[in-house]
Write a protein that holds these residues in place. Structure first.
Motif, PDB file in Angstrom:
ATOM      1  N   GLU A   1       0.844  -1.203   0.000  1.00 16.15           N
ATOM      2  CA  GLU A   1       0.000   0.000   0.000  1.00 16.15           C
ATOM      3  C   GLU A   1       0.874   1.246   0.000  1.00 16.15           C
TER       4      GLU A   1
ATOM      5  N   GLY B   1      -7.954   1.178  -7.567  1.00 22.69           N
ATOM      6  CA  GLY B   1      -9.029   2.138  -7.780  1.00 22.69           C
ATOM      7  C   GLY B   1      -9.731   1.984  -9.118  1.00 22.69           C
TER       8      GLY B   1
ATOM      9  N   ILE C   1     -19.736   0.094   3.516  1.00 21.78           N
ATOM     10  CA  ILE C   1     -19.486  -1.163   4.235  1.00 21.78           C
ATOM     11  C   ILE C   1     -18.305  -1.892   3.599  1.00 21.78           C
TER      12      ILE C   1
END
Ligand code: NAI
Length: 467
Positions: A204, A273, A351
Motif C-alpha cells: 500500500e 481504484g 461497508i
C-alpha cells in the motif's frame, strides 16, 4: 427507423437498471442499453455480488474449520471444493440477473443489448448483434459506470496478474497472493483467498489502510486482519511487475525514496481504484463535457451541459457505490416525472464486507477535526456485548460522534459482527437529524448486537451501562 422513448438509460448497472425499473413504474416509455449478455453491470457480474458470494462461502469454511469446535460442534473433516464454491457464486449471479430480466418485463422496460454511442445530442446508435439500431429520447441518461485503473508497469493479463474480475475466478488457490492497494477491493478479495489458504501480502502506497475510513477504525481493522494472517507493507510504491518462472516478480520501493525490493507472487492482484468509463461513447458527438477529473460534469439535478442529457452513478462525482448509483437513478426518474426527490449524500452508508465487517455513515473524527467542528465521541466494545459473546465474535467496537453543542449525530462507525446491518439504524437516525440522546433513549432489544449503538450513544454522555 428510429425508435423513440421518453427515457433511455445507457448502461445497465445498479444506476441504469434500477432507474429503468422506476421509470417503468412511473409510466414512462423506457429503454435500458447494455453491451453485456446480462444486465446488472460491474456490481452484479464482477463486483459486489460475486465477491459477497465468495466472502459468504469462504467464511463458512473458516467457521467449520476453526470456530465450530469452541461451540462444542465437532466436525470430522473440513475440505474446500473450490469448483463447487465457484459454481455457487455463478448460481447467485445468474439468479439475480434473471431477476432483472423479470423486473424489466414486469415494468415494461425495453432491454437493448449492444454498445451505445451518441450520434447527436438527442440520439444514440446501438451496435446490437442483429445490426445497428438508432434510438432517440426526450431524456438520455449516461450510466456507464467505471473501469479498473491500470498501474503503469503492471500489465493485467487476468491469468497471473489479475484485476478484481480475474481474482473472482481463480482456478486454484494461489500459494502466495500479492495485492497492490489496501482499499476495499484489496481487503475483501484478500480475505476470500486468505481464508481459502493463500499467504496474502498487501502493498500500500499510504501509511495506512483504507483511505477515507475513520483512522481509529482502520487501525483496529488492520490489527485484526494481521491476527488472521494478512501481511501489510505500508508506505511503498509498486513500480512494476513481470512474469518470473511460474509466478510474478513485483518491484516496489519506499514511497519517499530508497532501495527497490522485489516480492515473488503466484498471483498478483492490482486493486488501485476505478475511474469513470466513457470510452467509445461518442461524447463529442453529443457535446457532453467532463470535469477536471474525467468525470461527466453534472449539476445537482444530474444535468450535463447538454439539454436532455443526464448522468448518474460511478461516471459522475461522489462515492463509487452501487447503492449511491441506484439512489441517483431512482431520484432522477422521479424528478423527470415531476416528483420532488433528492439524494441525501450525508447519509450514504459504506461497508467493507470483511470479517469483522466495517461500516460507517457521516463524518470521521479526522474530517470533524479538519473542519474545526466541536464534537463528543462515545465508544462501546463488542466484547462487552452479550450477543457478541455468545457468537464468539467480540472483536471491534461502535463509535458515535455527536455535535458538542446540539448533540446531533454527525457520524457513526462500527467495526464488528454484522456492522453492515447495524449501521442502518444510525443511517435512519441521521436522516431524521437525530441526537445521540435519542439513540441512547430508544429501547434496544436485549440481547442483540444492536445494543452497541445504544451503549456508544450513552457513552457520548459518559454513562454507558455495560462498561
Ligand atoms: P481504492 O481507491 O479504495 O483503494 C486503492 C488503494 O490503492 C489506495 O489505498 C491507494 O493508496 C493504493 N495505491 C494506489 N497506487 C498504488 C501503488 N502504486 N502502490 C501501492 N498502492 C497503491 O480502490 P479499490 O479498492 O480498487 O476499489 C475501487 C472502488 O470500488 C472504490 O471506489 C471502492 O469504494 C469501490 N468498492 C466498494 C466496495 C464496497 O462498498 N464494499 C467493494 C469493492 C469496491
Amino acid at each position: 427507423m428510429t425508435e423513440t422513448y421518453d427515457v433511455i438509460l445507457i448502461g445497465g448497472g445498479p444506476a441504469g437498471y434500477q432507474a429503468a425499473i422506476r421509470a417503468g413504474q412511473l409510466g414512462l416509455k423506457v429503454a435500458c442499453v447494455d453491451d453485456n449478455l446480462s444486465f446488472g453491470g460491474t456490481c452484479l457480474r464482477v463486483g459486489c455480488i460475486p465477491s459477497k458470494a465468495l466472502l459468504e462461502s469462504s467464511e463458512r469454511l473458516v467457521l467449520a474449520r476453526e470456530h465450530l469446535a469452541e461451540h462444542g460442534v465437532e466436525v470430522a473433516s473440513v475440505a474446500l471444493n473450490l469448483e463447487k464454491m465457484m459454481a455457487q457464486k455463478v448460481k447467485v449471479v445468474s439468479g439475480l440477473a434473471q431477476g432483472i430480466e423479470y423486473l424489466f418485463r414486469k415494468n415494461k422496460v425495453v432491454g437493448v443489448k449492444g454498445r451505445a454511442r451518441f450520434v447527436g445530442p438527442d440520439r444514440i446508435v446501438v451496435a446490437a448483434t442483429e445490426g445497428e439500431r438508432e434510438l432517440t429520447a426526450k431524456h438520455l441518461v449516461i450510466a456507464t459506470g467505471s473501469e479498473i485503473i491500470n498501474l503503469p508497469g503492471v500489465t493485467v493479463d487476468e491469468a497471473r496478474i489479475v484485476s478484481s474480475s480475474g481474482a473472482l475466478s481463480l482456478e486454484r488457490v494461489p500459494g502466495r497472493l500479492v495485492i497492490i492497494g489496501a482499499g476495499i477491493i484489496g481487503l475483501e478479495l484478500g480475505s476470500v483467498w486468505r481464508r481459502l489458504g493463500a499467504e496474502v501480502t498487501i502493498l500500500e502506497y499510504l501509511d495506512r489502510i483504507t483511505p477515507g475510513v475513520d483512522a481509529e477504525v482502520a487501525k483496529t481493522h488492520q490489527k485484526i486482519l494481521e491476527k488472521d494472517g494478512f501481511k501489510f507493507r505500508l508506505g511503498v510504491k509498486v513500480v512494476g511487475a513481470r512474469h518470473a518462472g511460474e509466478g510474478v516478480a513485483v518491484q516496489f520501493q519506499p514511497r519517499d525514496g530508497g532501495a527497490e525490493e522485489t516480492i515473488e507472487a503466484d498471483i498478483l492482484l492490482s486493486a488501485v481504484g476505478r475511474r469513470p468509463f466513457t470510452e467509445g461513447l461518442g461524447l463529442d458527438a453529443a457535446g457532453v463535457q467532463l470535469d477536471e477529473r474525467g468525470r461527466i460534469a453534472v449539476d445537482e439535478r444530474f444535468r450535463t451541459n447538454v439539454p436532455g442529457v443526464y448522468a448518474i452513478g460511478d461516471v459522475i462525482r461522489g462515492a463509487r457505490l452501487g447503492h449511491k448509483a441506484s439512489e441517483e437513478g431512482v431520484v432522477l426518474m422521479e424528478q423527470l416525472a415531476g416528483i420532488g426527490a433528492s439524494v441525501d449524500y450525508e447519509t450514504i452508508p459504506s461497508i467493507i464486507y470483511t470479517a469483522p465487517e466495517v461500516a460507517w455513515v457521516g463524518r470521521t473524527e479526522e474530517e470533524l477535526k479538519a473542519h474545526s467542528v466541536a464534537y463528543r465521541a462515545g465508544k462501546f466494545p463488542f466484547n462487552a456485548n452479550a450477543r457478541a459473546r455468545a457468537q464468539t465474535a467480540t472483536d471491534g467496537f461502535a463509535k458515535v460522534l455527536a455535535d458538542a453543542k446540539t448533540d446531533r449525530v454527525l457520524g457513526v462507525h462500527v467495526i464488528g459482527p454484522n456492522a453492515g446491518t447495524i449501521i442502518h439504524e444510525a443511517v435512519a437516525f441521521m436522516a431524521f437529524g437525530g441526537a445521540a440522546e435519542d439513540m441512547a433513549r430508544v429501547t434496544h432489544a436485549h440481547p442483540t448486537l444492536s445494543e452497541v449503538l445504544k451503549e456508544a450513544a450513552l457513552a457520548v454522555e459518559g454513562r454507558p451501562l455495560g462498561i
